[in-house]
Design an enzyme around this catalytic site. Structure first.
Site, PDB file in Angstrom:
ATOM      1  N   GLU B 340      16.768 -12.769 -25.720  1.00  0.00           N
ATOM      2  CA  GLU B 340      15.692 -12.111 -24.979  1.00  0.00           C
ATOM      3  C   GLU B 340      15.549 -10.671 -25.430  1.00  0.00           C
ATOM      4  O   GLU B 340      14.451 -10.146 -25.589  1.00  0.00           O
ATOM      5  CB  GLU B 340      16.003 -12.158 -23.468  1.00  0.00           C
ATOM      6  CG  GLU B 340      14.887 -11.609 -22.577  1.00  0.00           C
ATOM      7  CD  GLU B 340      15.019 -10.115 -22.246  1.00  0.00           C
ATOM      8  OE1 GLU B 340      14.069  -9.547 -21.690  1.00  0.00           O
ATOM      9  OE2 GLU B 340      16.065  -9.512 -22.570  1.00  0.00           O
ATOM     10  N   ASP B 368      16.559 -12.122 -14.057  1.00  0.00           N
ATOM     11  CA  ASP B 368      16.962 -11.187 -15.127  1.00  0.00           C
ATOM     12  C   ASP B 368      16.815  -9.746 -14.655  1.00  0.00           C
ATOM     13  O   ASP B 368      16.180  -8.922 -15.293  1.00  0.00           O
ATOM     14  CB  ASP B 368      16.102 -11.443 -16.383  1.00  0.00           C
ATOM     15  CG  ASP B 368      16.496 -10.532 -17.549  1.00  0.00           C
ATOM     16  OD1 ASP B 368      17.617  -9.997 -17.528  1.00  0.00           O
ATOM     17  OD2 ASP B 368      15.684 -10.354 -18.475  1.00  0.00           O
ATOM     18  N   HIS B 439      22.169  -2.140 -20.081  1.00  0.00           N
ATOM     19  CA  HIS B 439      22.229  -1.791 -21.510  1.00  0.00           C
ATOM     20  C   HIS B 439      23.273  -0.711 -21.824  1.00  0.00           C
ATOM     21  O   HIS B 439      23.125   0.007 -22.816  1.00  0.00           O
ATOM     22  CB  HIS B 439      20.853  -1.345 -22.036  1.00  0.00           C
ATOM     23  CG  HIS B 439      19.827  -2.424 -22.057  1.00  0.00           C
ATOM     24  ND1 HIS B 439      18.640  -2.323 -22.751  1.00  0.00           N
ATOM     25  CD2 HIS B 439      19.791  -3.656 -21.475  1.00  0.00           C
ATOM     26  CE1 HIS B 439      17.912  -3.420 -22.587  1.00  0.00           C
ATOM     27  NE2 HIS B 439      18.592  -4.235 -21.814  1.00  0.00           N
TER      28      HIS B 439
END
Lengths: 486, 486
Positions: B340, B368, B439
């Site tokens: 993704e 998500d 992230h």
């Protein structure tokens, strides 16, 4: 346990029937009782209350962290910090600003990495402990054996340790007074020495910290003289969790193996300095109220809370006293100590060089616990001086500061003065979150609330002024040997 | 602004005077109105309420993060994640478990470092952005010019940018719905392309994150076809603060210079796979309720919240439905999408390979957005099906979930199905703290509260079961071109 001798209790005793409460020795030494004059109280209260309106402390720690940053003993940053300290003290109007040379150890972390090699390979975030030897080129790979505490390691069967990497997996507990640190930090200091004697090839430590960031904690460790010297590193708490989970879940035929590469190295002793500045006393310039902090930091962060905050608090508290229309009777001496972190080099040098003056050090305090607000004031003064100290302590009541006991330790940099029985003041700060940041890359300026610094400045300014101005003194601190060992 | 068409409003309209509220087009398409039978409601409520008592979701994400860890597209971790997905789906009792091959890009961050070179040298913590080229050997050193936003960069005078390192210094704002991300992430995606065209030699980005940890954020970026390709990296927020402060305080004759070394590299396309498992429908096996998540992660963390949590939620929700005494009418298909993060490779491959089946995909959703609790349910269904969706949405009211609009986007991996007008359900999660971790190296298991995952499982199990069991369907989603552009 050490003897408990709460100041407030003694104070009540004294006012009612001193001779009945005090030992004959100390009672005999107190012919009369000075107390704090109203003008002193009023000036101290103004210093306290005006600081709450805003101080320069944040700006001081800002400039140290932005213009110097990391400054471990012996590094280029350390030299720049000394220059920063001299320049800043002069700019702030201190007198007798000077650098007193100190030799410091010099050790570098180098490039250090590690990963779980099997059963489930994963990179790990780690830092070498301060003073660790390097691994051989290419690193060390070995099976991991987990041990829950230093006490368990000390009792471990060498057969289970030999040739392995010891994973010392003790979690630090969060507490306002930071008491979880004392329960875990011995593993950092002595874990490698103990594991090495049992034949371990390296030590991995769960970070001595209360956070869950991928920012490992470092800090000083020591090998035993003549003992084995094995590499030692700390894993961040989330990395320690993964290692713990792999140890709990690995297949029987695939033990957990770790690959560790430490590039750390020791270099020749380097030059550093204690940076000192003064607000000279108007009457008794040879009597000193000492305000300390330390200028060095560990390498990963910019040393904002450890101990940029402490230096900013002490410099600003003294500066505000120096800016009064009339300076206090005694000298206020601010010392930015060299190398607290890796062996108290500056503290030892100061105690030695100034040994002859120490009998005239009438009070000493250090700020070295971050930027949390002060919530308690403790002392280490002559028992007969407790009523006077209690009066001083009450100056902080409006700040929400409670009276602690007479067992203040005052800060690591003050410990070499213990034989001279220099009276101590300890201002306990809220350390609930201190160990989320302490000795990690996350020790940076953004973690400091300027209003918290101001509250610290308010407390120290009031205390230092009162001590420098007051009639009488606190006698000498109790003999160290009158205290039972902890 | 997009058209606003709240489901709850439509629902009220319909019950009172449907023809007056609906457009003639959609009203003509609704001959009769199915609703949710009591037995369905009761089973969905049991699924929901039992999940709140505890699920296996945390154990699923635990095993993914501990036994696989980081799994960026094309990496060894990615291959192990596919194997984990197949093994775990089989262990959980899914049918038709398979890997559908997908080609993915393969890029590696390498060893990347940086420091402020002058006026006050300091090491900086940074990460390359996903897809960045490397610096030349020895790195790049240049003067830094700060720009407050991508918009300002687009309008900048090339004379002020040429030969410099652009520091894109926009802070992300915290919000429950994560809306601060959309305002900052274009700088990550396009900043290097725009700066490169103006002659910049590198891009430094303030991390697109709401935290203040030394854990920089990474994520995908793109160069323009044929445009300049300059190295791009993100500084952690505390590091960006130091750079900002040096830019604000440096002496006029000593500009701020930065030294950047990126060891990143692109490798040949690699093999990965979408991992798929099903709870086959008992009556209408060819009709599909799709539950998606993505299996890949960025490299710094272990992908616990992005998107191990989503996969755990979806796998566990479907597993619980599969464990019912009677399976629902339609098939529930769980898809762990490949890549993704760096181009939606798996999502595109699925939409292409399964194009013929998409008209029988009667509802699709993706989890998500971490592990925060669900607080809103949105749809993208035929207007005439809104009353039915509203009934379904009410199943979540006891979880504190409010009804959103009919503009659900459903998740990035569902976007390639938009031309087939697959109806979508969106369960909005509390994202207040998501961008503290997203992230970054801090995306690890310890950040997940198992009870939050259970609430998500409860919501998805109820929704997926109802959609798979209900009479009637949601028609097709509104044509993408009926929506005004944002």
């Amino acid at each position: 346990m050490r003897r408990v001798l709460p100041g407030s209790l003694l104070s009540v005793c004294f006012l009612s029937a001193a001779a009945a409460c005090l030992t004959s020795d100390s009672a005999a030494a107190v012919p009369s009782l000075p107390s704090l004059p109203d003008t002193l109280r009023s000036t101290a209260a103004s210093l306290r209350d005006e600081a709450l309106q805003g101080t320069r402390a944040f700006e001081i720690v800002r400039s140290l962290t932005v213009e110097v940053g990391p400054r471990p003993a012996g590094s280029e940053g350390d030299r720049r910090a000394v220059a920063w300290g001299l320049r800043t003290m002069r700019e702030l109007g201190f007198a007798n600003v000077r650098a007193e040379a100190v030799k410091v150890p010099h050790w570098e972390p180098g490039v250090s990495t590690g990963e779980i090699a099997s059963p489930w390979a994963q990179p790990m975030v780690l830092l070498p402990l301060g003073g660790s030897v390097a691994t051989p080129d290419g690193g060390i790979e070995a099976e991991v054996v987990a041990v829950p505490s230093l006490q368990d390691l000390e009792k471990a069967d060498p057969e289970k340790i030999r040739g392995k990497i010891v994973f010392l997996n003790k979690r630090m507990e969060r507490a306002r007074d930071g008491s979880g640190y004392g329960q875990t930090v011995p593993g950092r200091g002595r874990g490698a020495a103990v594991a090495g004697k049992l034949g371990a090839v390296a030590l991995l430590l769960r970070s001595v910290g209360t956070d869950n960031n991928r920012t490992p904690h470092t800090g000083g460790m020591r090998y035993e003289e003549g003992g084995p010297r094995i590499p030692a590193a700390a894993l961040s708490n989330p990395d320690a969790d993964v290692l713990e989970a792999q140890l709990a879940h690995h297949p029987d035929d695939k033990p957990v193996r770790f690959h560790l590469v430490l590039g750390s190295r020791s270099l020749p002793e380097a030059d550093s300095a204690n940076v000192i500045g003064e607000i000279p006393g108007r009457e008794k310039g040879d009597e000193v109220v000492l305000l300390g902090c330390h200028l060095d930091s560990w390498f990963p962060g910019t040393g904002a809370i450890d101990d940029g905050a402490g230096c900013a608090i002490m410099m600003e508290a003294a500066r505000r006293i120096g800016a009064l229309p009339q300076k206090p009777r005694r000298t206020i001496r601010v010392i930015l100590y060299a190398n607290e972190e890796f062996g108290l080099s500056g503290a030892r040098a100061y105690a030695e060089k100034h040994a002859a003056e120490l009998p005239k050090h009438i009070l000493a305090g250090e700020s070295d616990f971050g930027s949390g607000r002060v919530w308690r004031i403790s002392s280490s003064v002559a028992p007969e001086a407790l009523p006077l100290f209690d009066e001083l302590a009450k100056l902080l009541t409006p700040l929400g500061v409670e009276r602690g006991d007479n067992e203040a330790e005052g800060g690591a940099d003050l410990s070499p003065m213990a034989p001279a029985r220099v009276p101590l003041v300890g201002l306990s700060q809220d350390g609930t979150y201190y160990f989320d940041l302490h000795h990690t890359a996350n020790d940076t300026l953004d973690k400091i609330d300027p209003k918290d610094l101001d509250q610290n400045v308010a407390a120290w300014a009031a205390v230092a002024y009162a001590a420098a101005e007051m009639p009488g003194d606190f006698g000498r601190a109790p003999e160290p040997d009158t205290l039972s060992p902890r």
